[in-house]
Design an enzyme around this catalytic site. Structure first.
Site, PDB file in Angstrom:
ATOM      1  CE  LYS A 148      35.859  37.942  35.043  1.00 31.11           C
ATOM      2  NZ  LYS A 148      36.786  36.831  35.190  1.00 31.11           N
ATOM      3  NE  ARG A 182      35.117  34.889  41.429  1.00 34.19           N
ATOM      4  CZ  ARG A 182      35.042  36.188  41.181  1.00 34.19           C
ATOM      5  NH1 ARG A 182      34.635  36.626  40.025  1.00 34.19           N
ATOM      6  NH2 ARG A 182      35.397  37.053  42.124  1.00 34.19           N
TER       7      ARG A 182
HETATM    8  C1  7PM Z   1      38.004  42.195  35.455  1.00 35.70           C
HETATM    9  C2  7PM Z   1      38.591  40.983  35.603  1.00 35.70           C
HETATM   10  C3  7PM Z   1      37.066  42.649  36.330  1.00 35.70           C
HETATM   11  C4  7PM Z   1      38.166  40.215  36.633  1.00 35.70           C
HETATM   12  C5  7PM Z   1      36.645  41.870  37.342  1.00 35.70           C
HETATM   13  C6  7PM Z   1      37.213  40.639  37.513  1.00 35.70           C
HETATM   14  C7  7PM Z   1      37.749  35.599  38.622  1.00 35.70           C
HETATM   15  C8  7PM Z   1      38.195  35.413  39.918  1.00 35.70           C
HETATM   16  C9  7PM Z   1      37.785  37.503  39.581  1.00 35.70           C
HETATM   17  C10 7PM Z   1      37.679  34.483  37.730  1.00 35.70           C
HETATM   18  C11 7PM Z   1      38.455  33.153  39.563  1.00 35.70           C
HETATM   19  C12 7PM Z   1      35.283  39.677  38.741  1.00 35.70           C
HETATM   20  C13 7PM Z   1      36.720  39.786  38.556  1.00 35.70           C
HETATM   21  N1  7PM Z   1      37.476  36.905  38.435  1.00 35.70           N
HETATM   22  N2  7PM Z   1      38.541  34.197  40.399  1.00 35.70           N
HETATM   23  N3  7PM Z   1      38.215  36.618  40.508  1.00 35.70           N
HETATM   24  N4  7PM Z   1      38.045  33.292  38.263  1.00 35.70           N
HETATM   25  N5  7PM Z   1      38.803  31.930  39.990  1.00 35.70           N
HETATM   26  O1  7PM Z   1      34.567  39.486  37.750  1.00 35.70           O
HETATM   27  O2  7PM Z   1      37.329  34.573  36.550  1.00 35.70           O
HETATM   28  O3  7PM Z   1      34.812  39.777  39.873  1.00 35.70           O
HETATM   29  S1  7PM Z   1      37.687  39.203  39.853  1.00 35.70           S
END
Ligand code: 7PM
Length: 291
Positions: free
Chosen positions: A235, A269
């Site tokens: 991230k 995750r």
């Molecule tokens: C910016 C923000 C870019 C988030 C990409 C993402 C999460 C999720 C995602 C999390 C849960 C990514 C994401 N992040 N579901 N879905 N928790 N529960 O890194 O932190 O794929 S999308």
């Protein structure tokens, strides 16, 4: 800090599969969107999601130690365009069906749409992961009707604009209040407390300082009484500290995974499943030393 031994915590029941609360778990990310922020549509051929490539990716993540696969078809990346429900269904449901038929793994469906929840559950998903914490109309009811565990995540604002000037009174207390309220809404809708996971939502409407404070104060969220899931893999908080692009963030992602588990997280995750599983095995070994 909890005085109860983690081994005595009840396992999470995901359909016919149980997840052991004493072992940190790795949730592998299977993103079926064409603009996934770090896997860049690698599952696409000629502009369409290739089911075989997606399945092979899923199988790989299981072989690397994922006990949960998170399958999503909506990009929640900052600035991402919204996706239609029809498109989300088309991306997610066939893959869920194929994985459920061929692999022994908990399938999490990453969606806010009640229709996608219902169809994915019918196809074999056994966990619902909603970055909007079941706030869409009908989502609480769809999740409750499934009888499955749910992950409630905190997000401030909407994906398109959430990163411009996020502001809190006190980020830790605000996120704790929100998650506590959503947990109560779930219980009123008939989702038992033991079926709820909580997630602070790193990167979802948070500045670098907000993200760091949340990570440091995870025990405050743990005090809400539900197991914690965290997503820190690759991230942008890492990019902000290290000035590394998304493919140069593995070591920092592993450090954050370990720090989160040290502070009480249970499920991590992650994109890099083998490396994350190795790092968490070290946490487990240290947690397990005989007195
Ligand atoms: C910016 C923000 C870019 C988030 C990409 C993402 C999460 C999720 C995602 C999390 C849960 C990514 C994401 N992040 N579901 N879905 N928790 N529960 O890194 O932190 O794929 S999308």
């Amino acid at each position: 800090m909890s005085t109860q031994s983690p081994a005595r915590l009840p396992p999470l029941q995901c359909g016919s599969r149980t997840l052991d609360r004493a072992t940190p778990q790795v949730m592998g990310i299977v993103n079926t969107t064409p603009d996934s922020f770090s896997d860049g549509g690698s599952l696409y051929r000629a502009g369409r999601l290739d089911l075989e490539s997606a399945f092979l990716r899923a199988r790989n993540l299981c072989e690397q130690g994922a006990t949960i696969l998170d399958i999503g078809g909506e990009s929640t990346r900052p600035g991402a365009a919204p996706v239609s429900e029809a498109e989300e269904l088309e991306r997610v449901v066939p893959l869920v069906r194929r994985v459920a038929a061929e692999m022994d793994v908990v399938i999490s469906v990453d969606t806010s749409s009640p229709a996608v929840m219902r169809e994915a559950v019918a196809a074999g998903a056994t966990l619902i992961n909603d970055v909007r914490a079941l706030e869409r109309p009908g989502a609480l009811q769809a999740a409750a009707a499934s009888g499955l565990p749910v992950c409630l995540m905190h997000m401030q604002g909407q994906p398109g604009t959430m990163q411009d000037r996020p502001a809190y009174h006190d980020v830790v207390e605000d996120v704790a209040d929100y998650l506590g309220a959503r947990m109560a809404a779930c219980e009123s809708a008939g989702i038992p407390r033991q079926q709820i996971l909580l997630d602070p939502g790193f990167g979802f409407g948070k500045s670098l300082q907000h993200n760091l404070r949340l990570l440091d104060q995870l025990p405050r969220l743990q005090a809400l009484g539900a197991p914690l899931l965290v997503g820190l893999s690759r991230k942008s908080l890492i990019g902000k500290i290290l000035e590394r692009d998304v493919h140069q963030r593995l070591a920092a992602s592993l450090a954050l995974a370990v720090l989160a588990v040290e502070r009480g997280a249970w499920i991590v995750r992650a994109h890099d499943v083998r490396e994350t599983a190795d790092a968490l095995a070290m946490c487990r070994a240290l947690a397990d030393i005989t007195p």
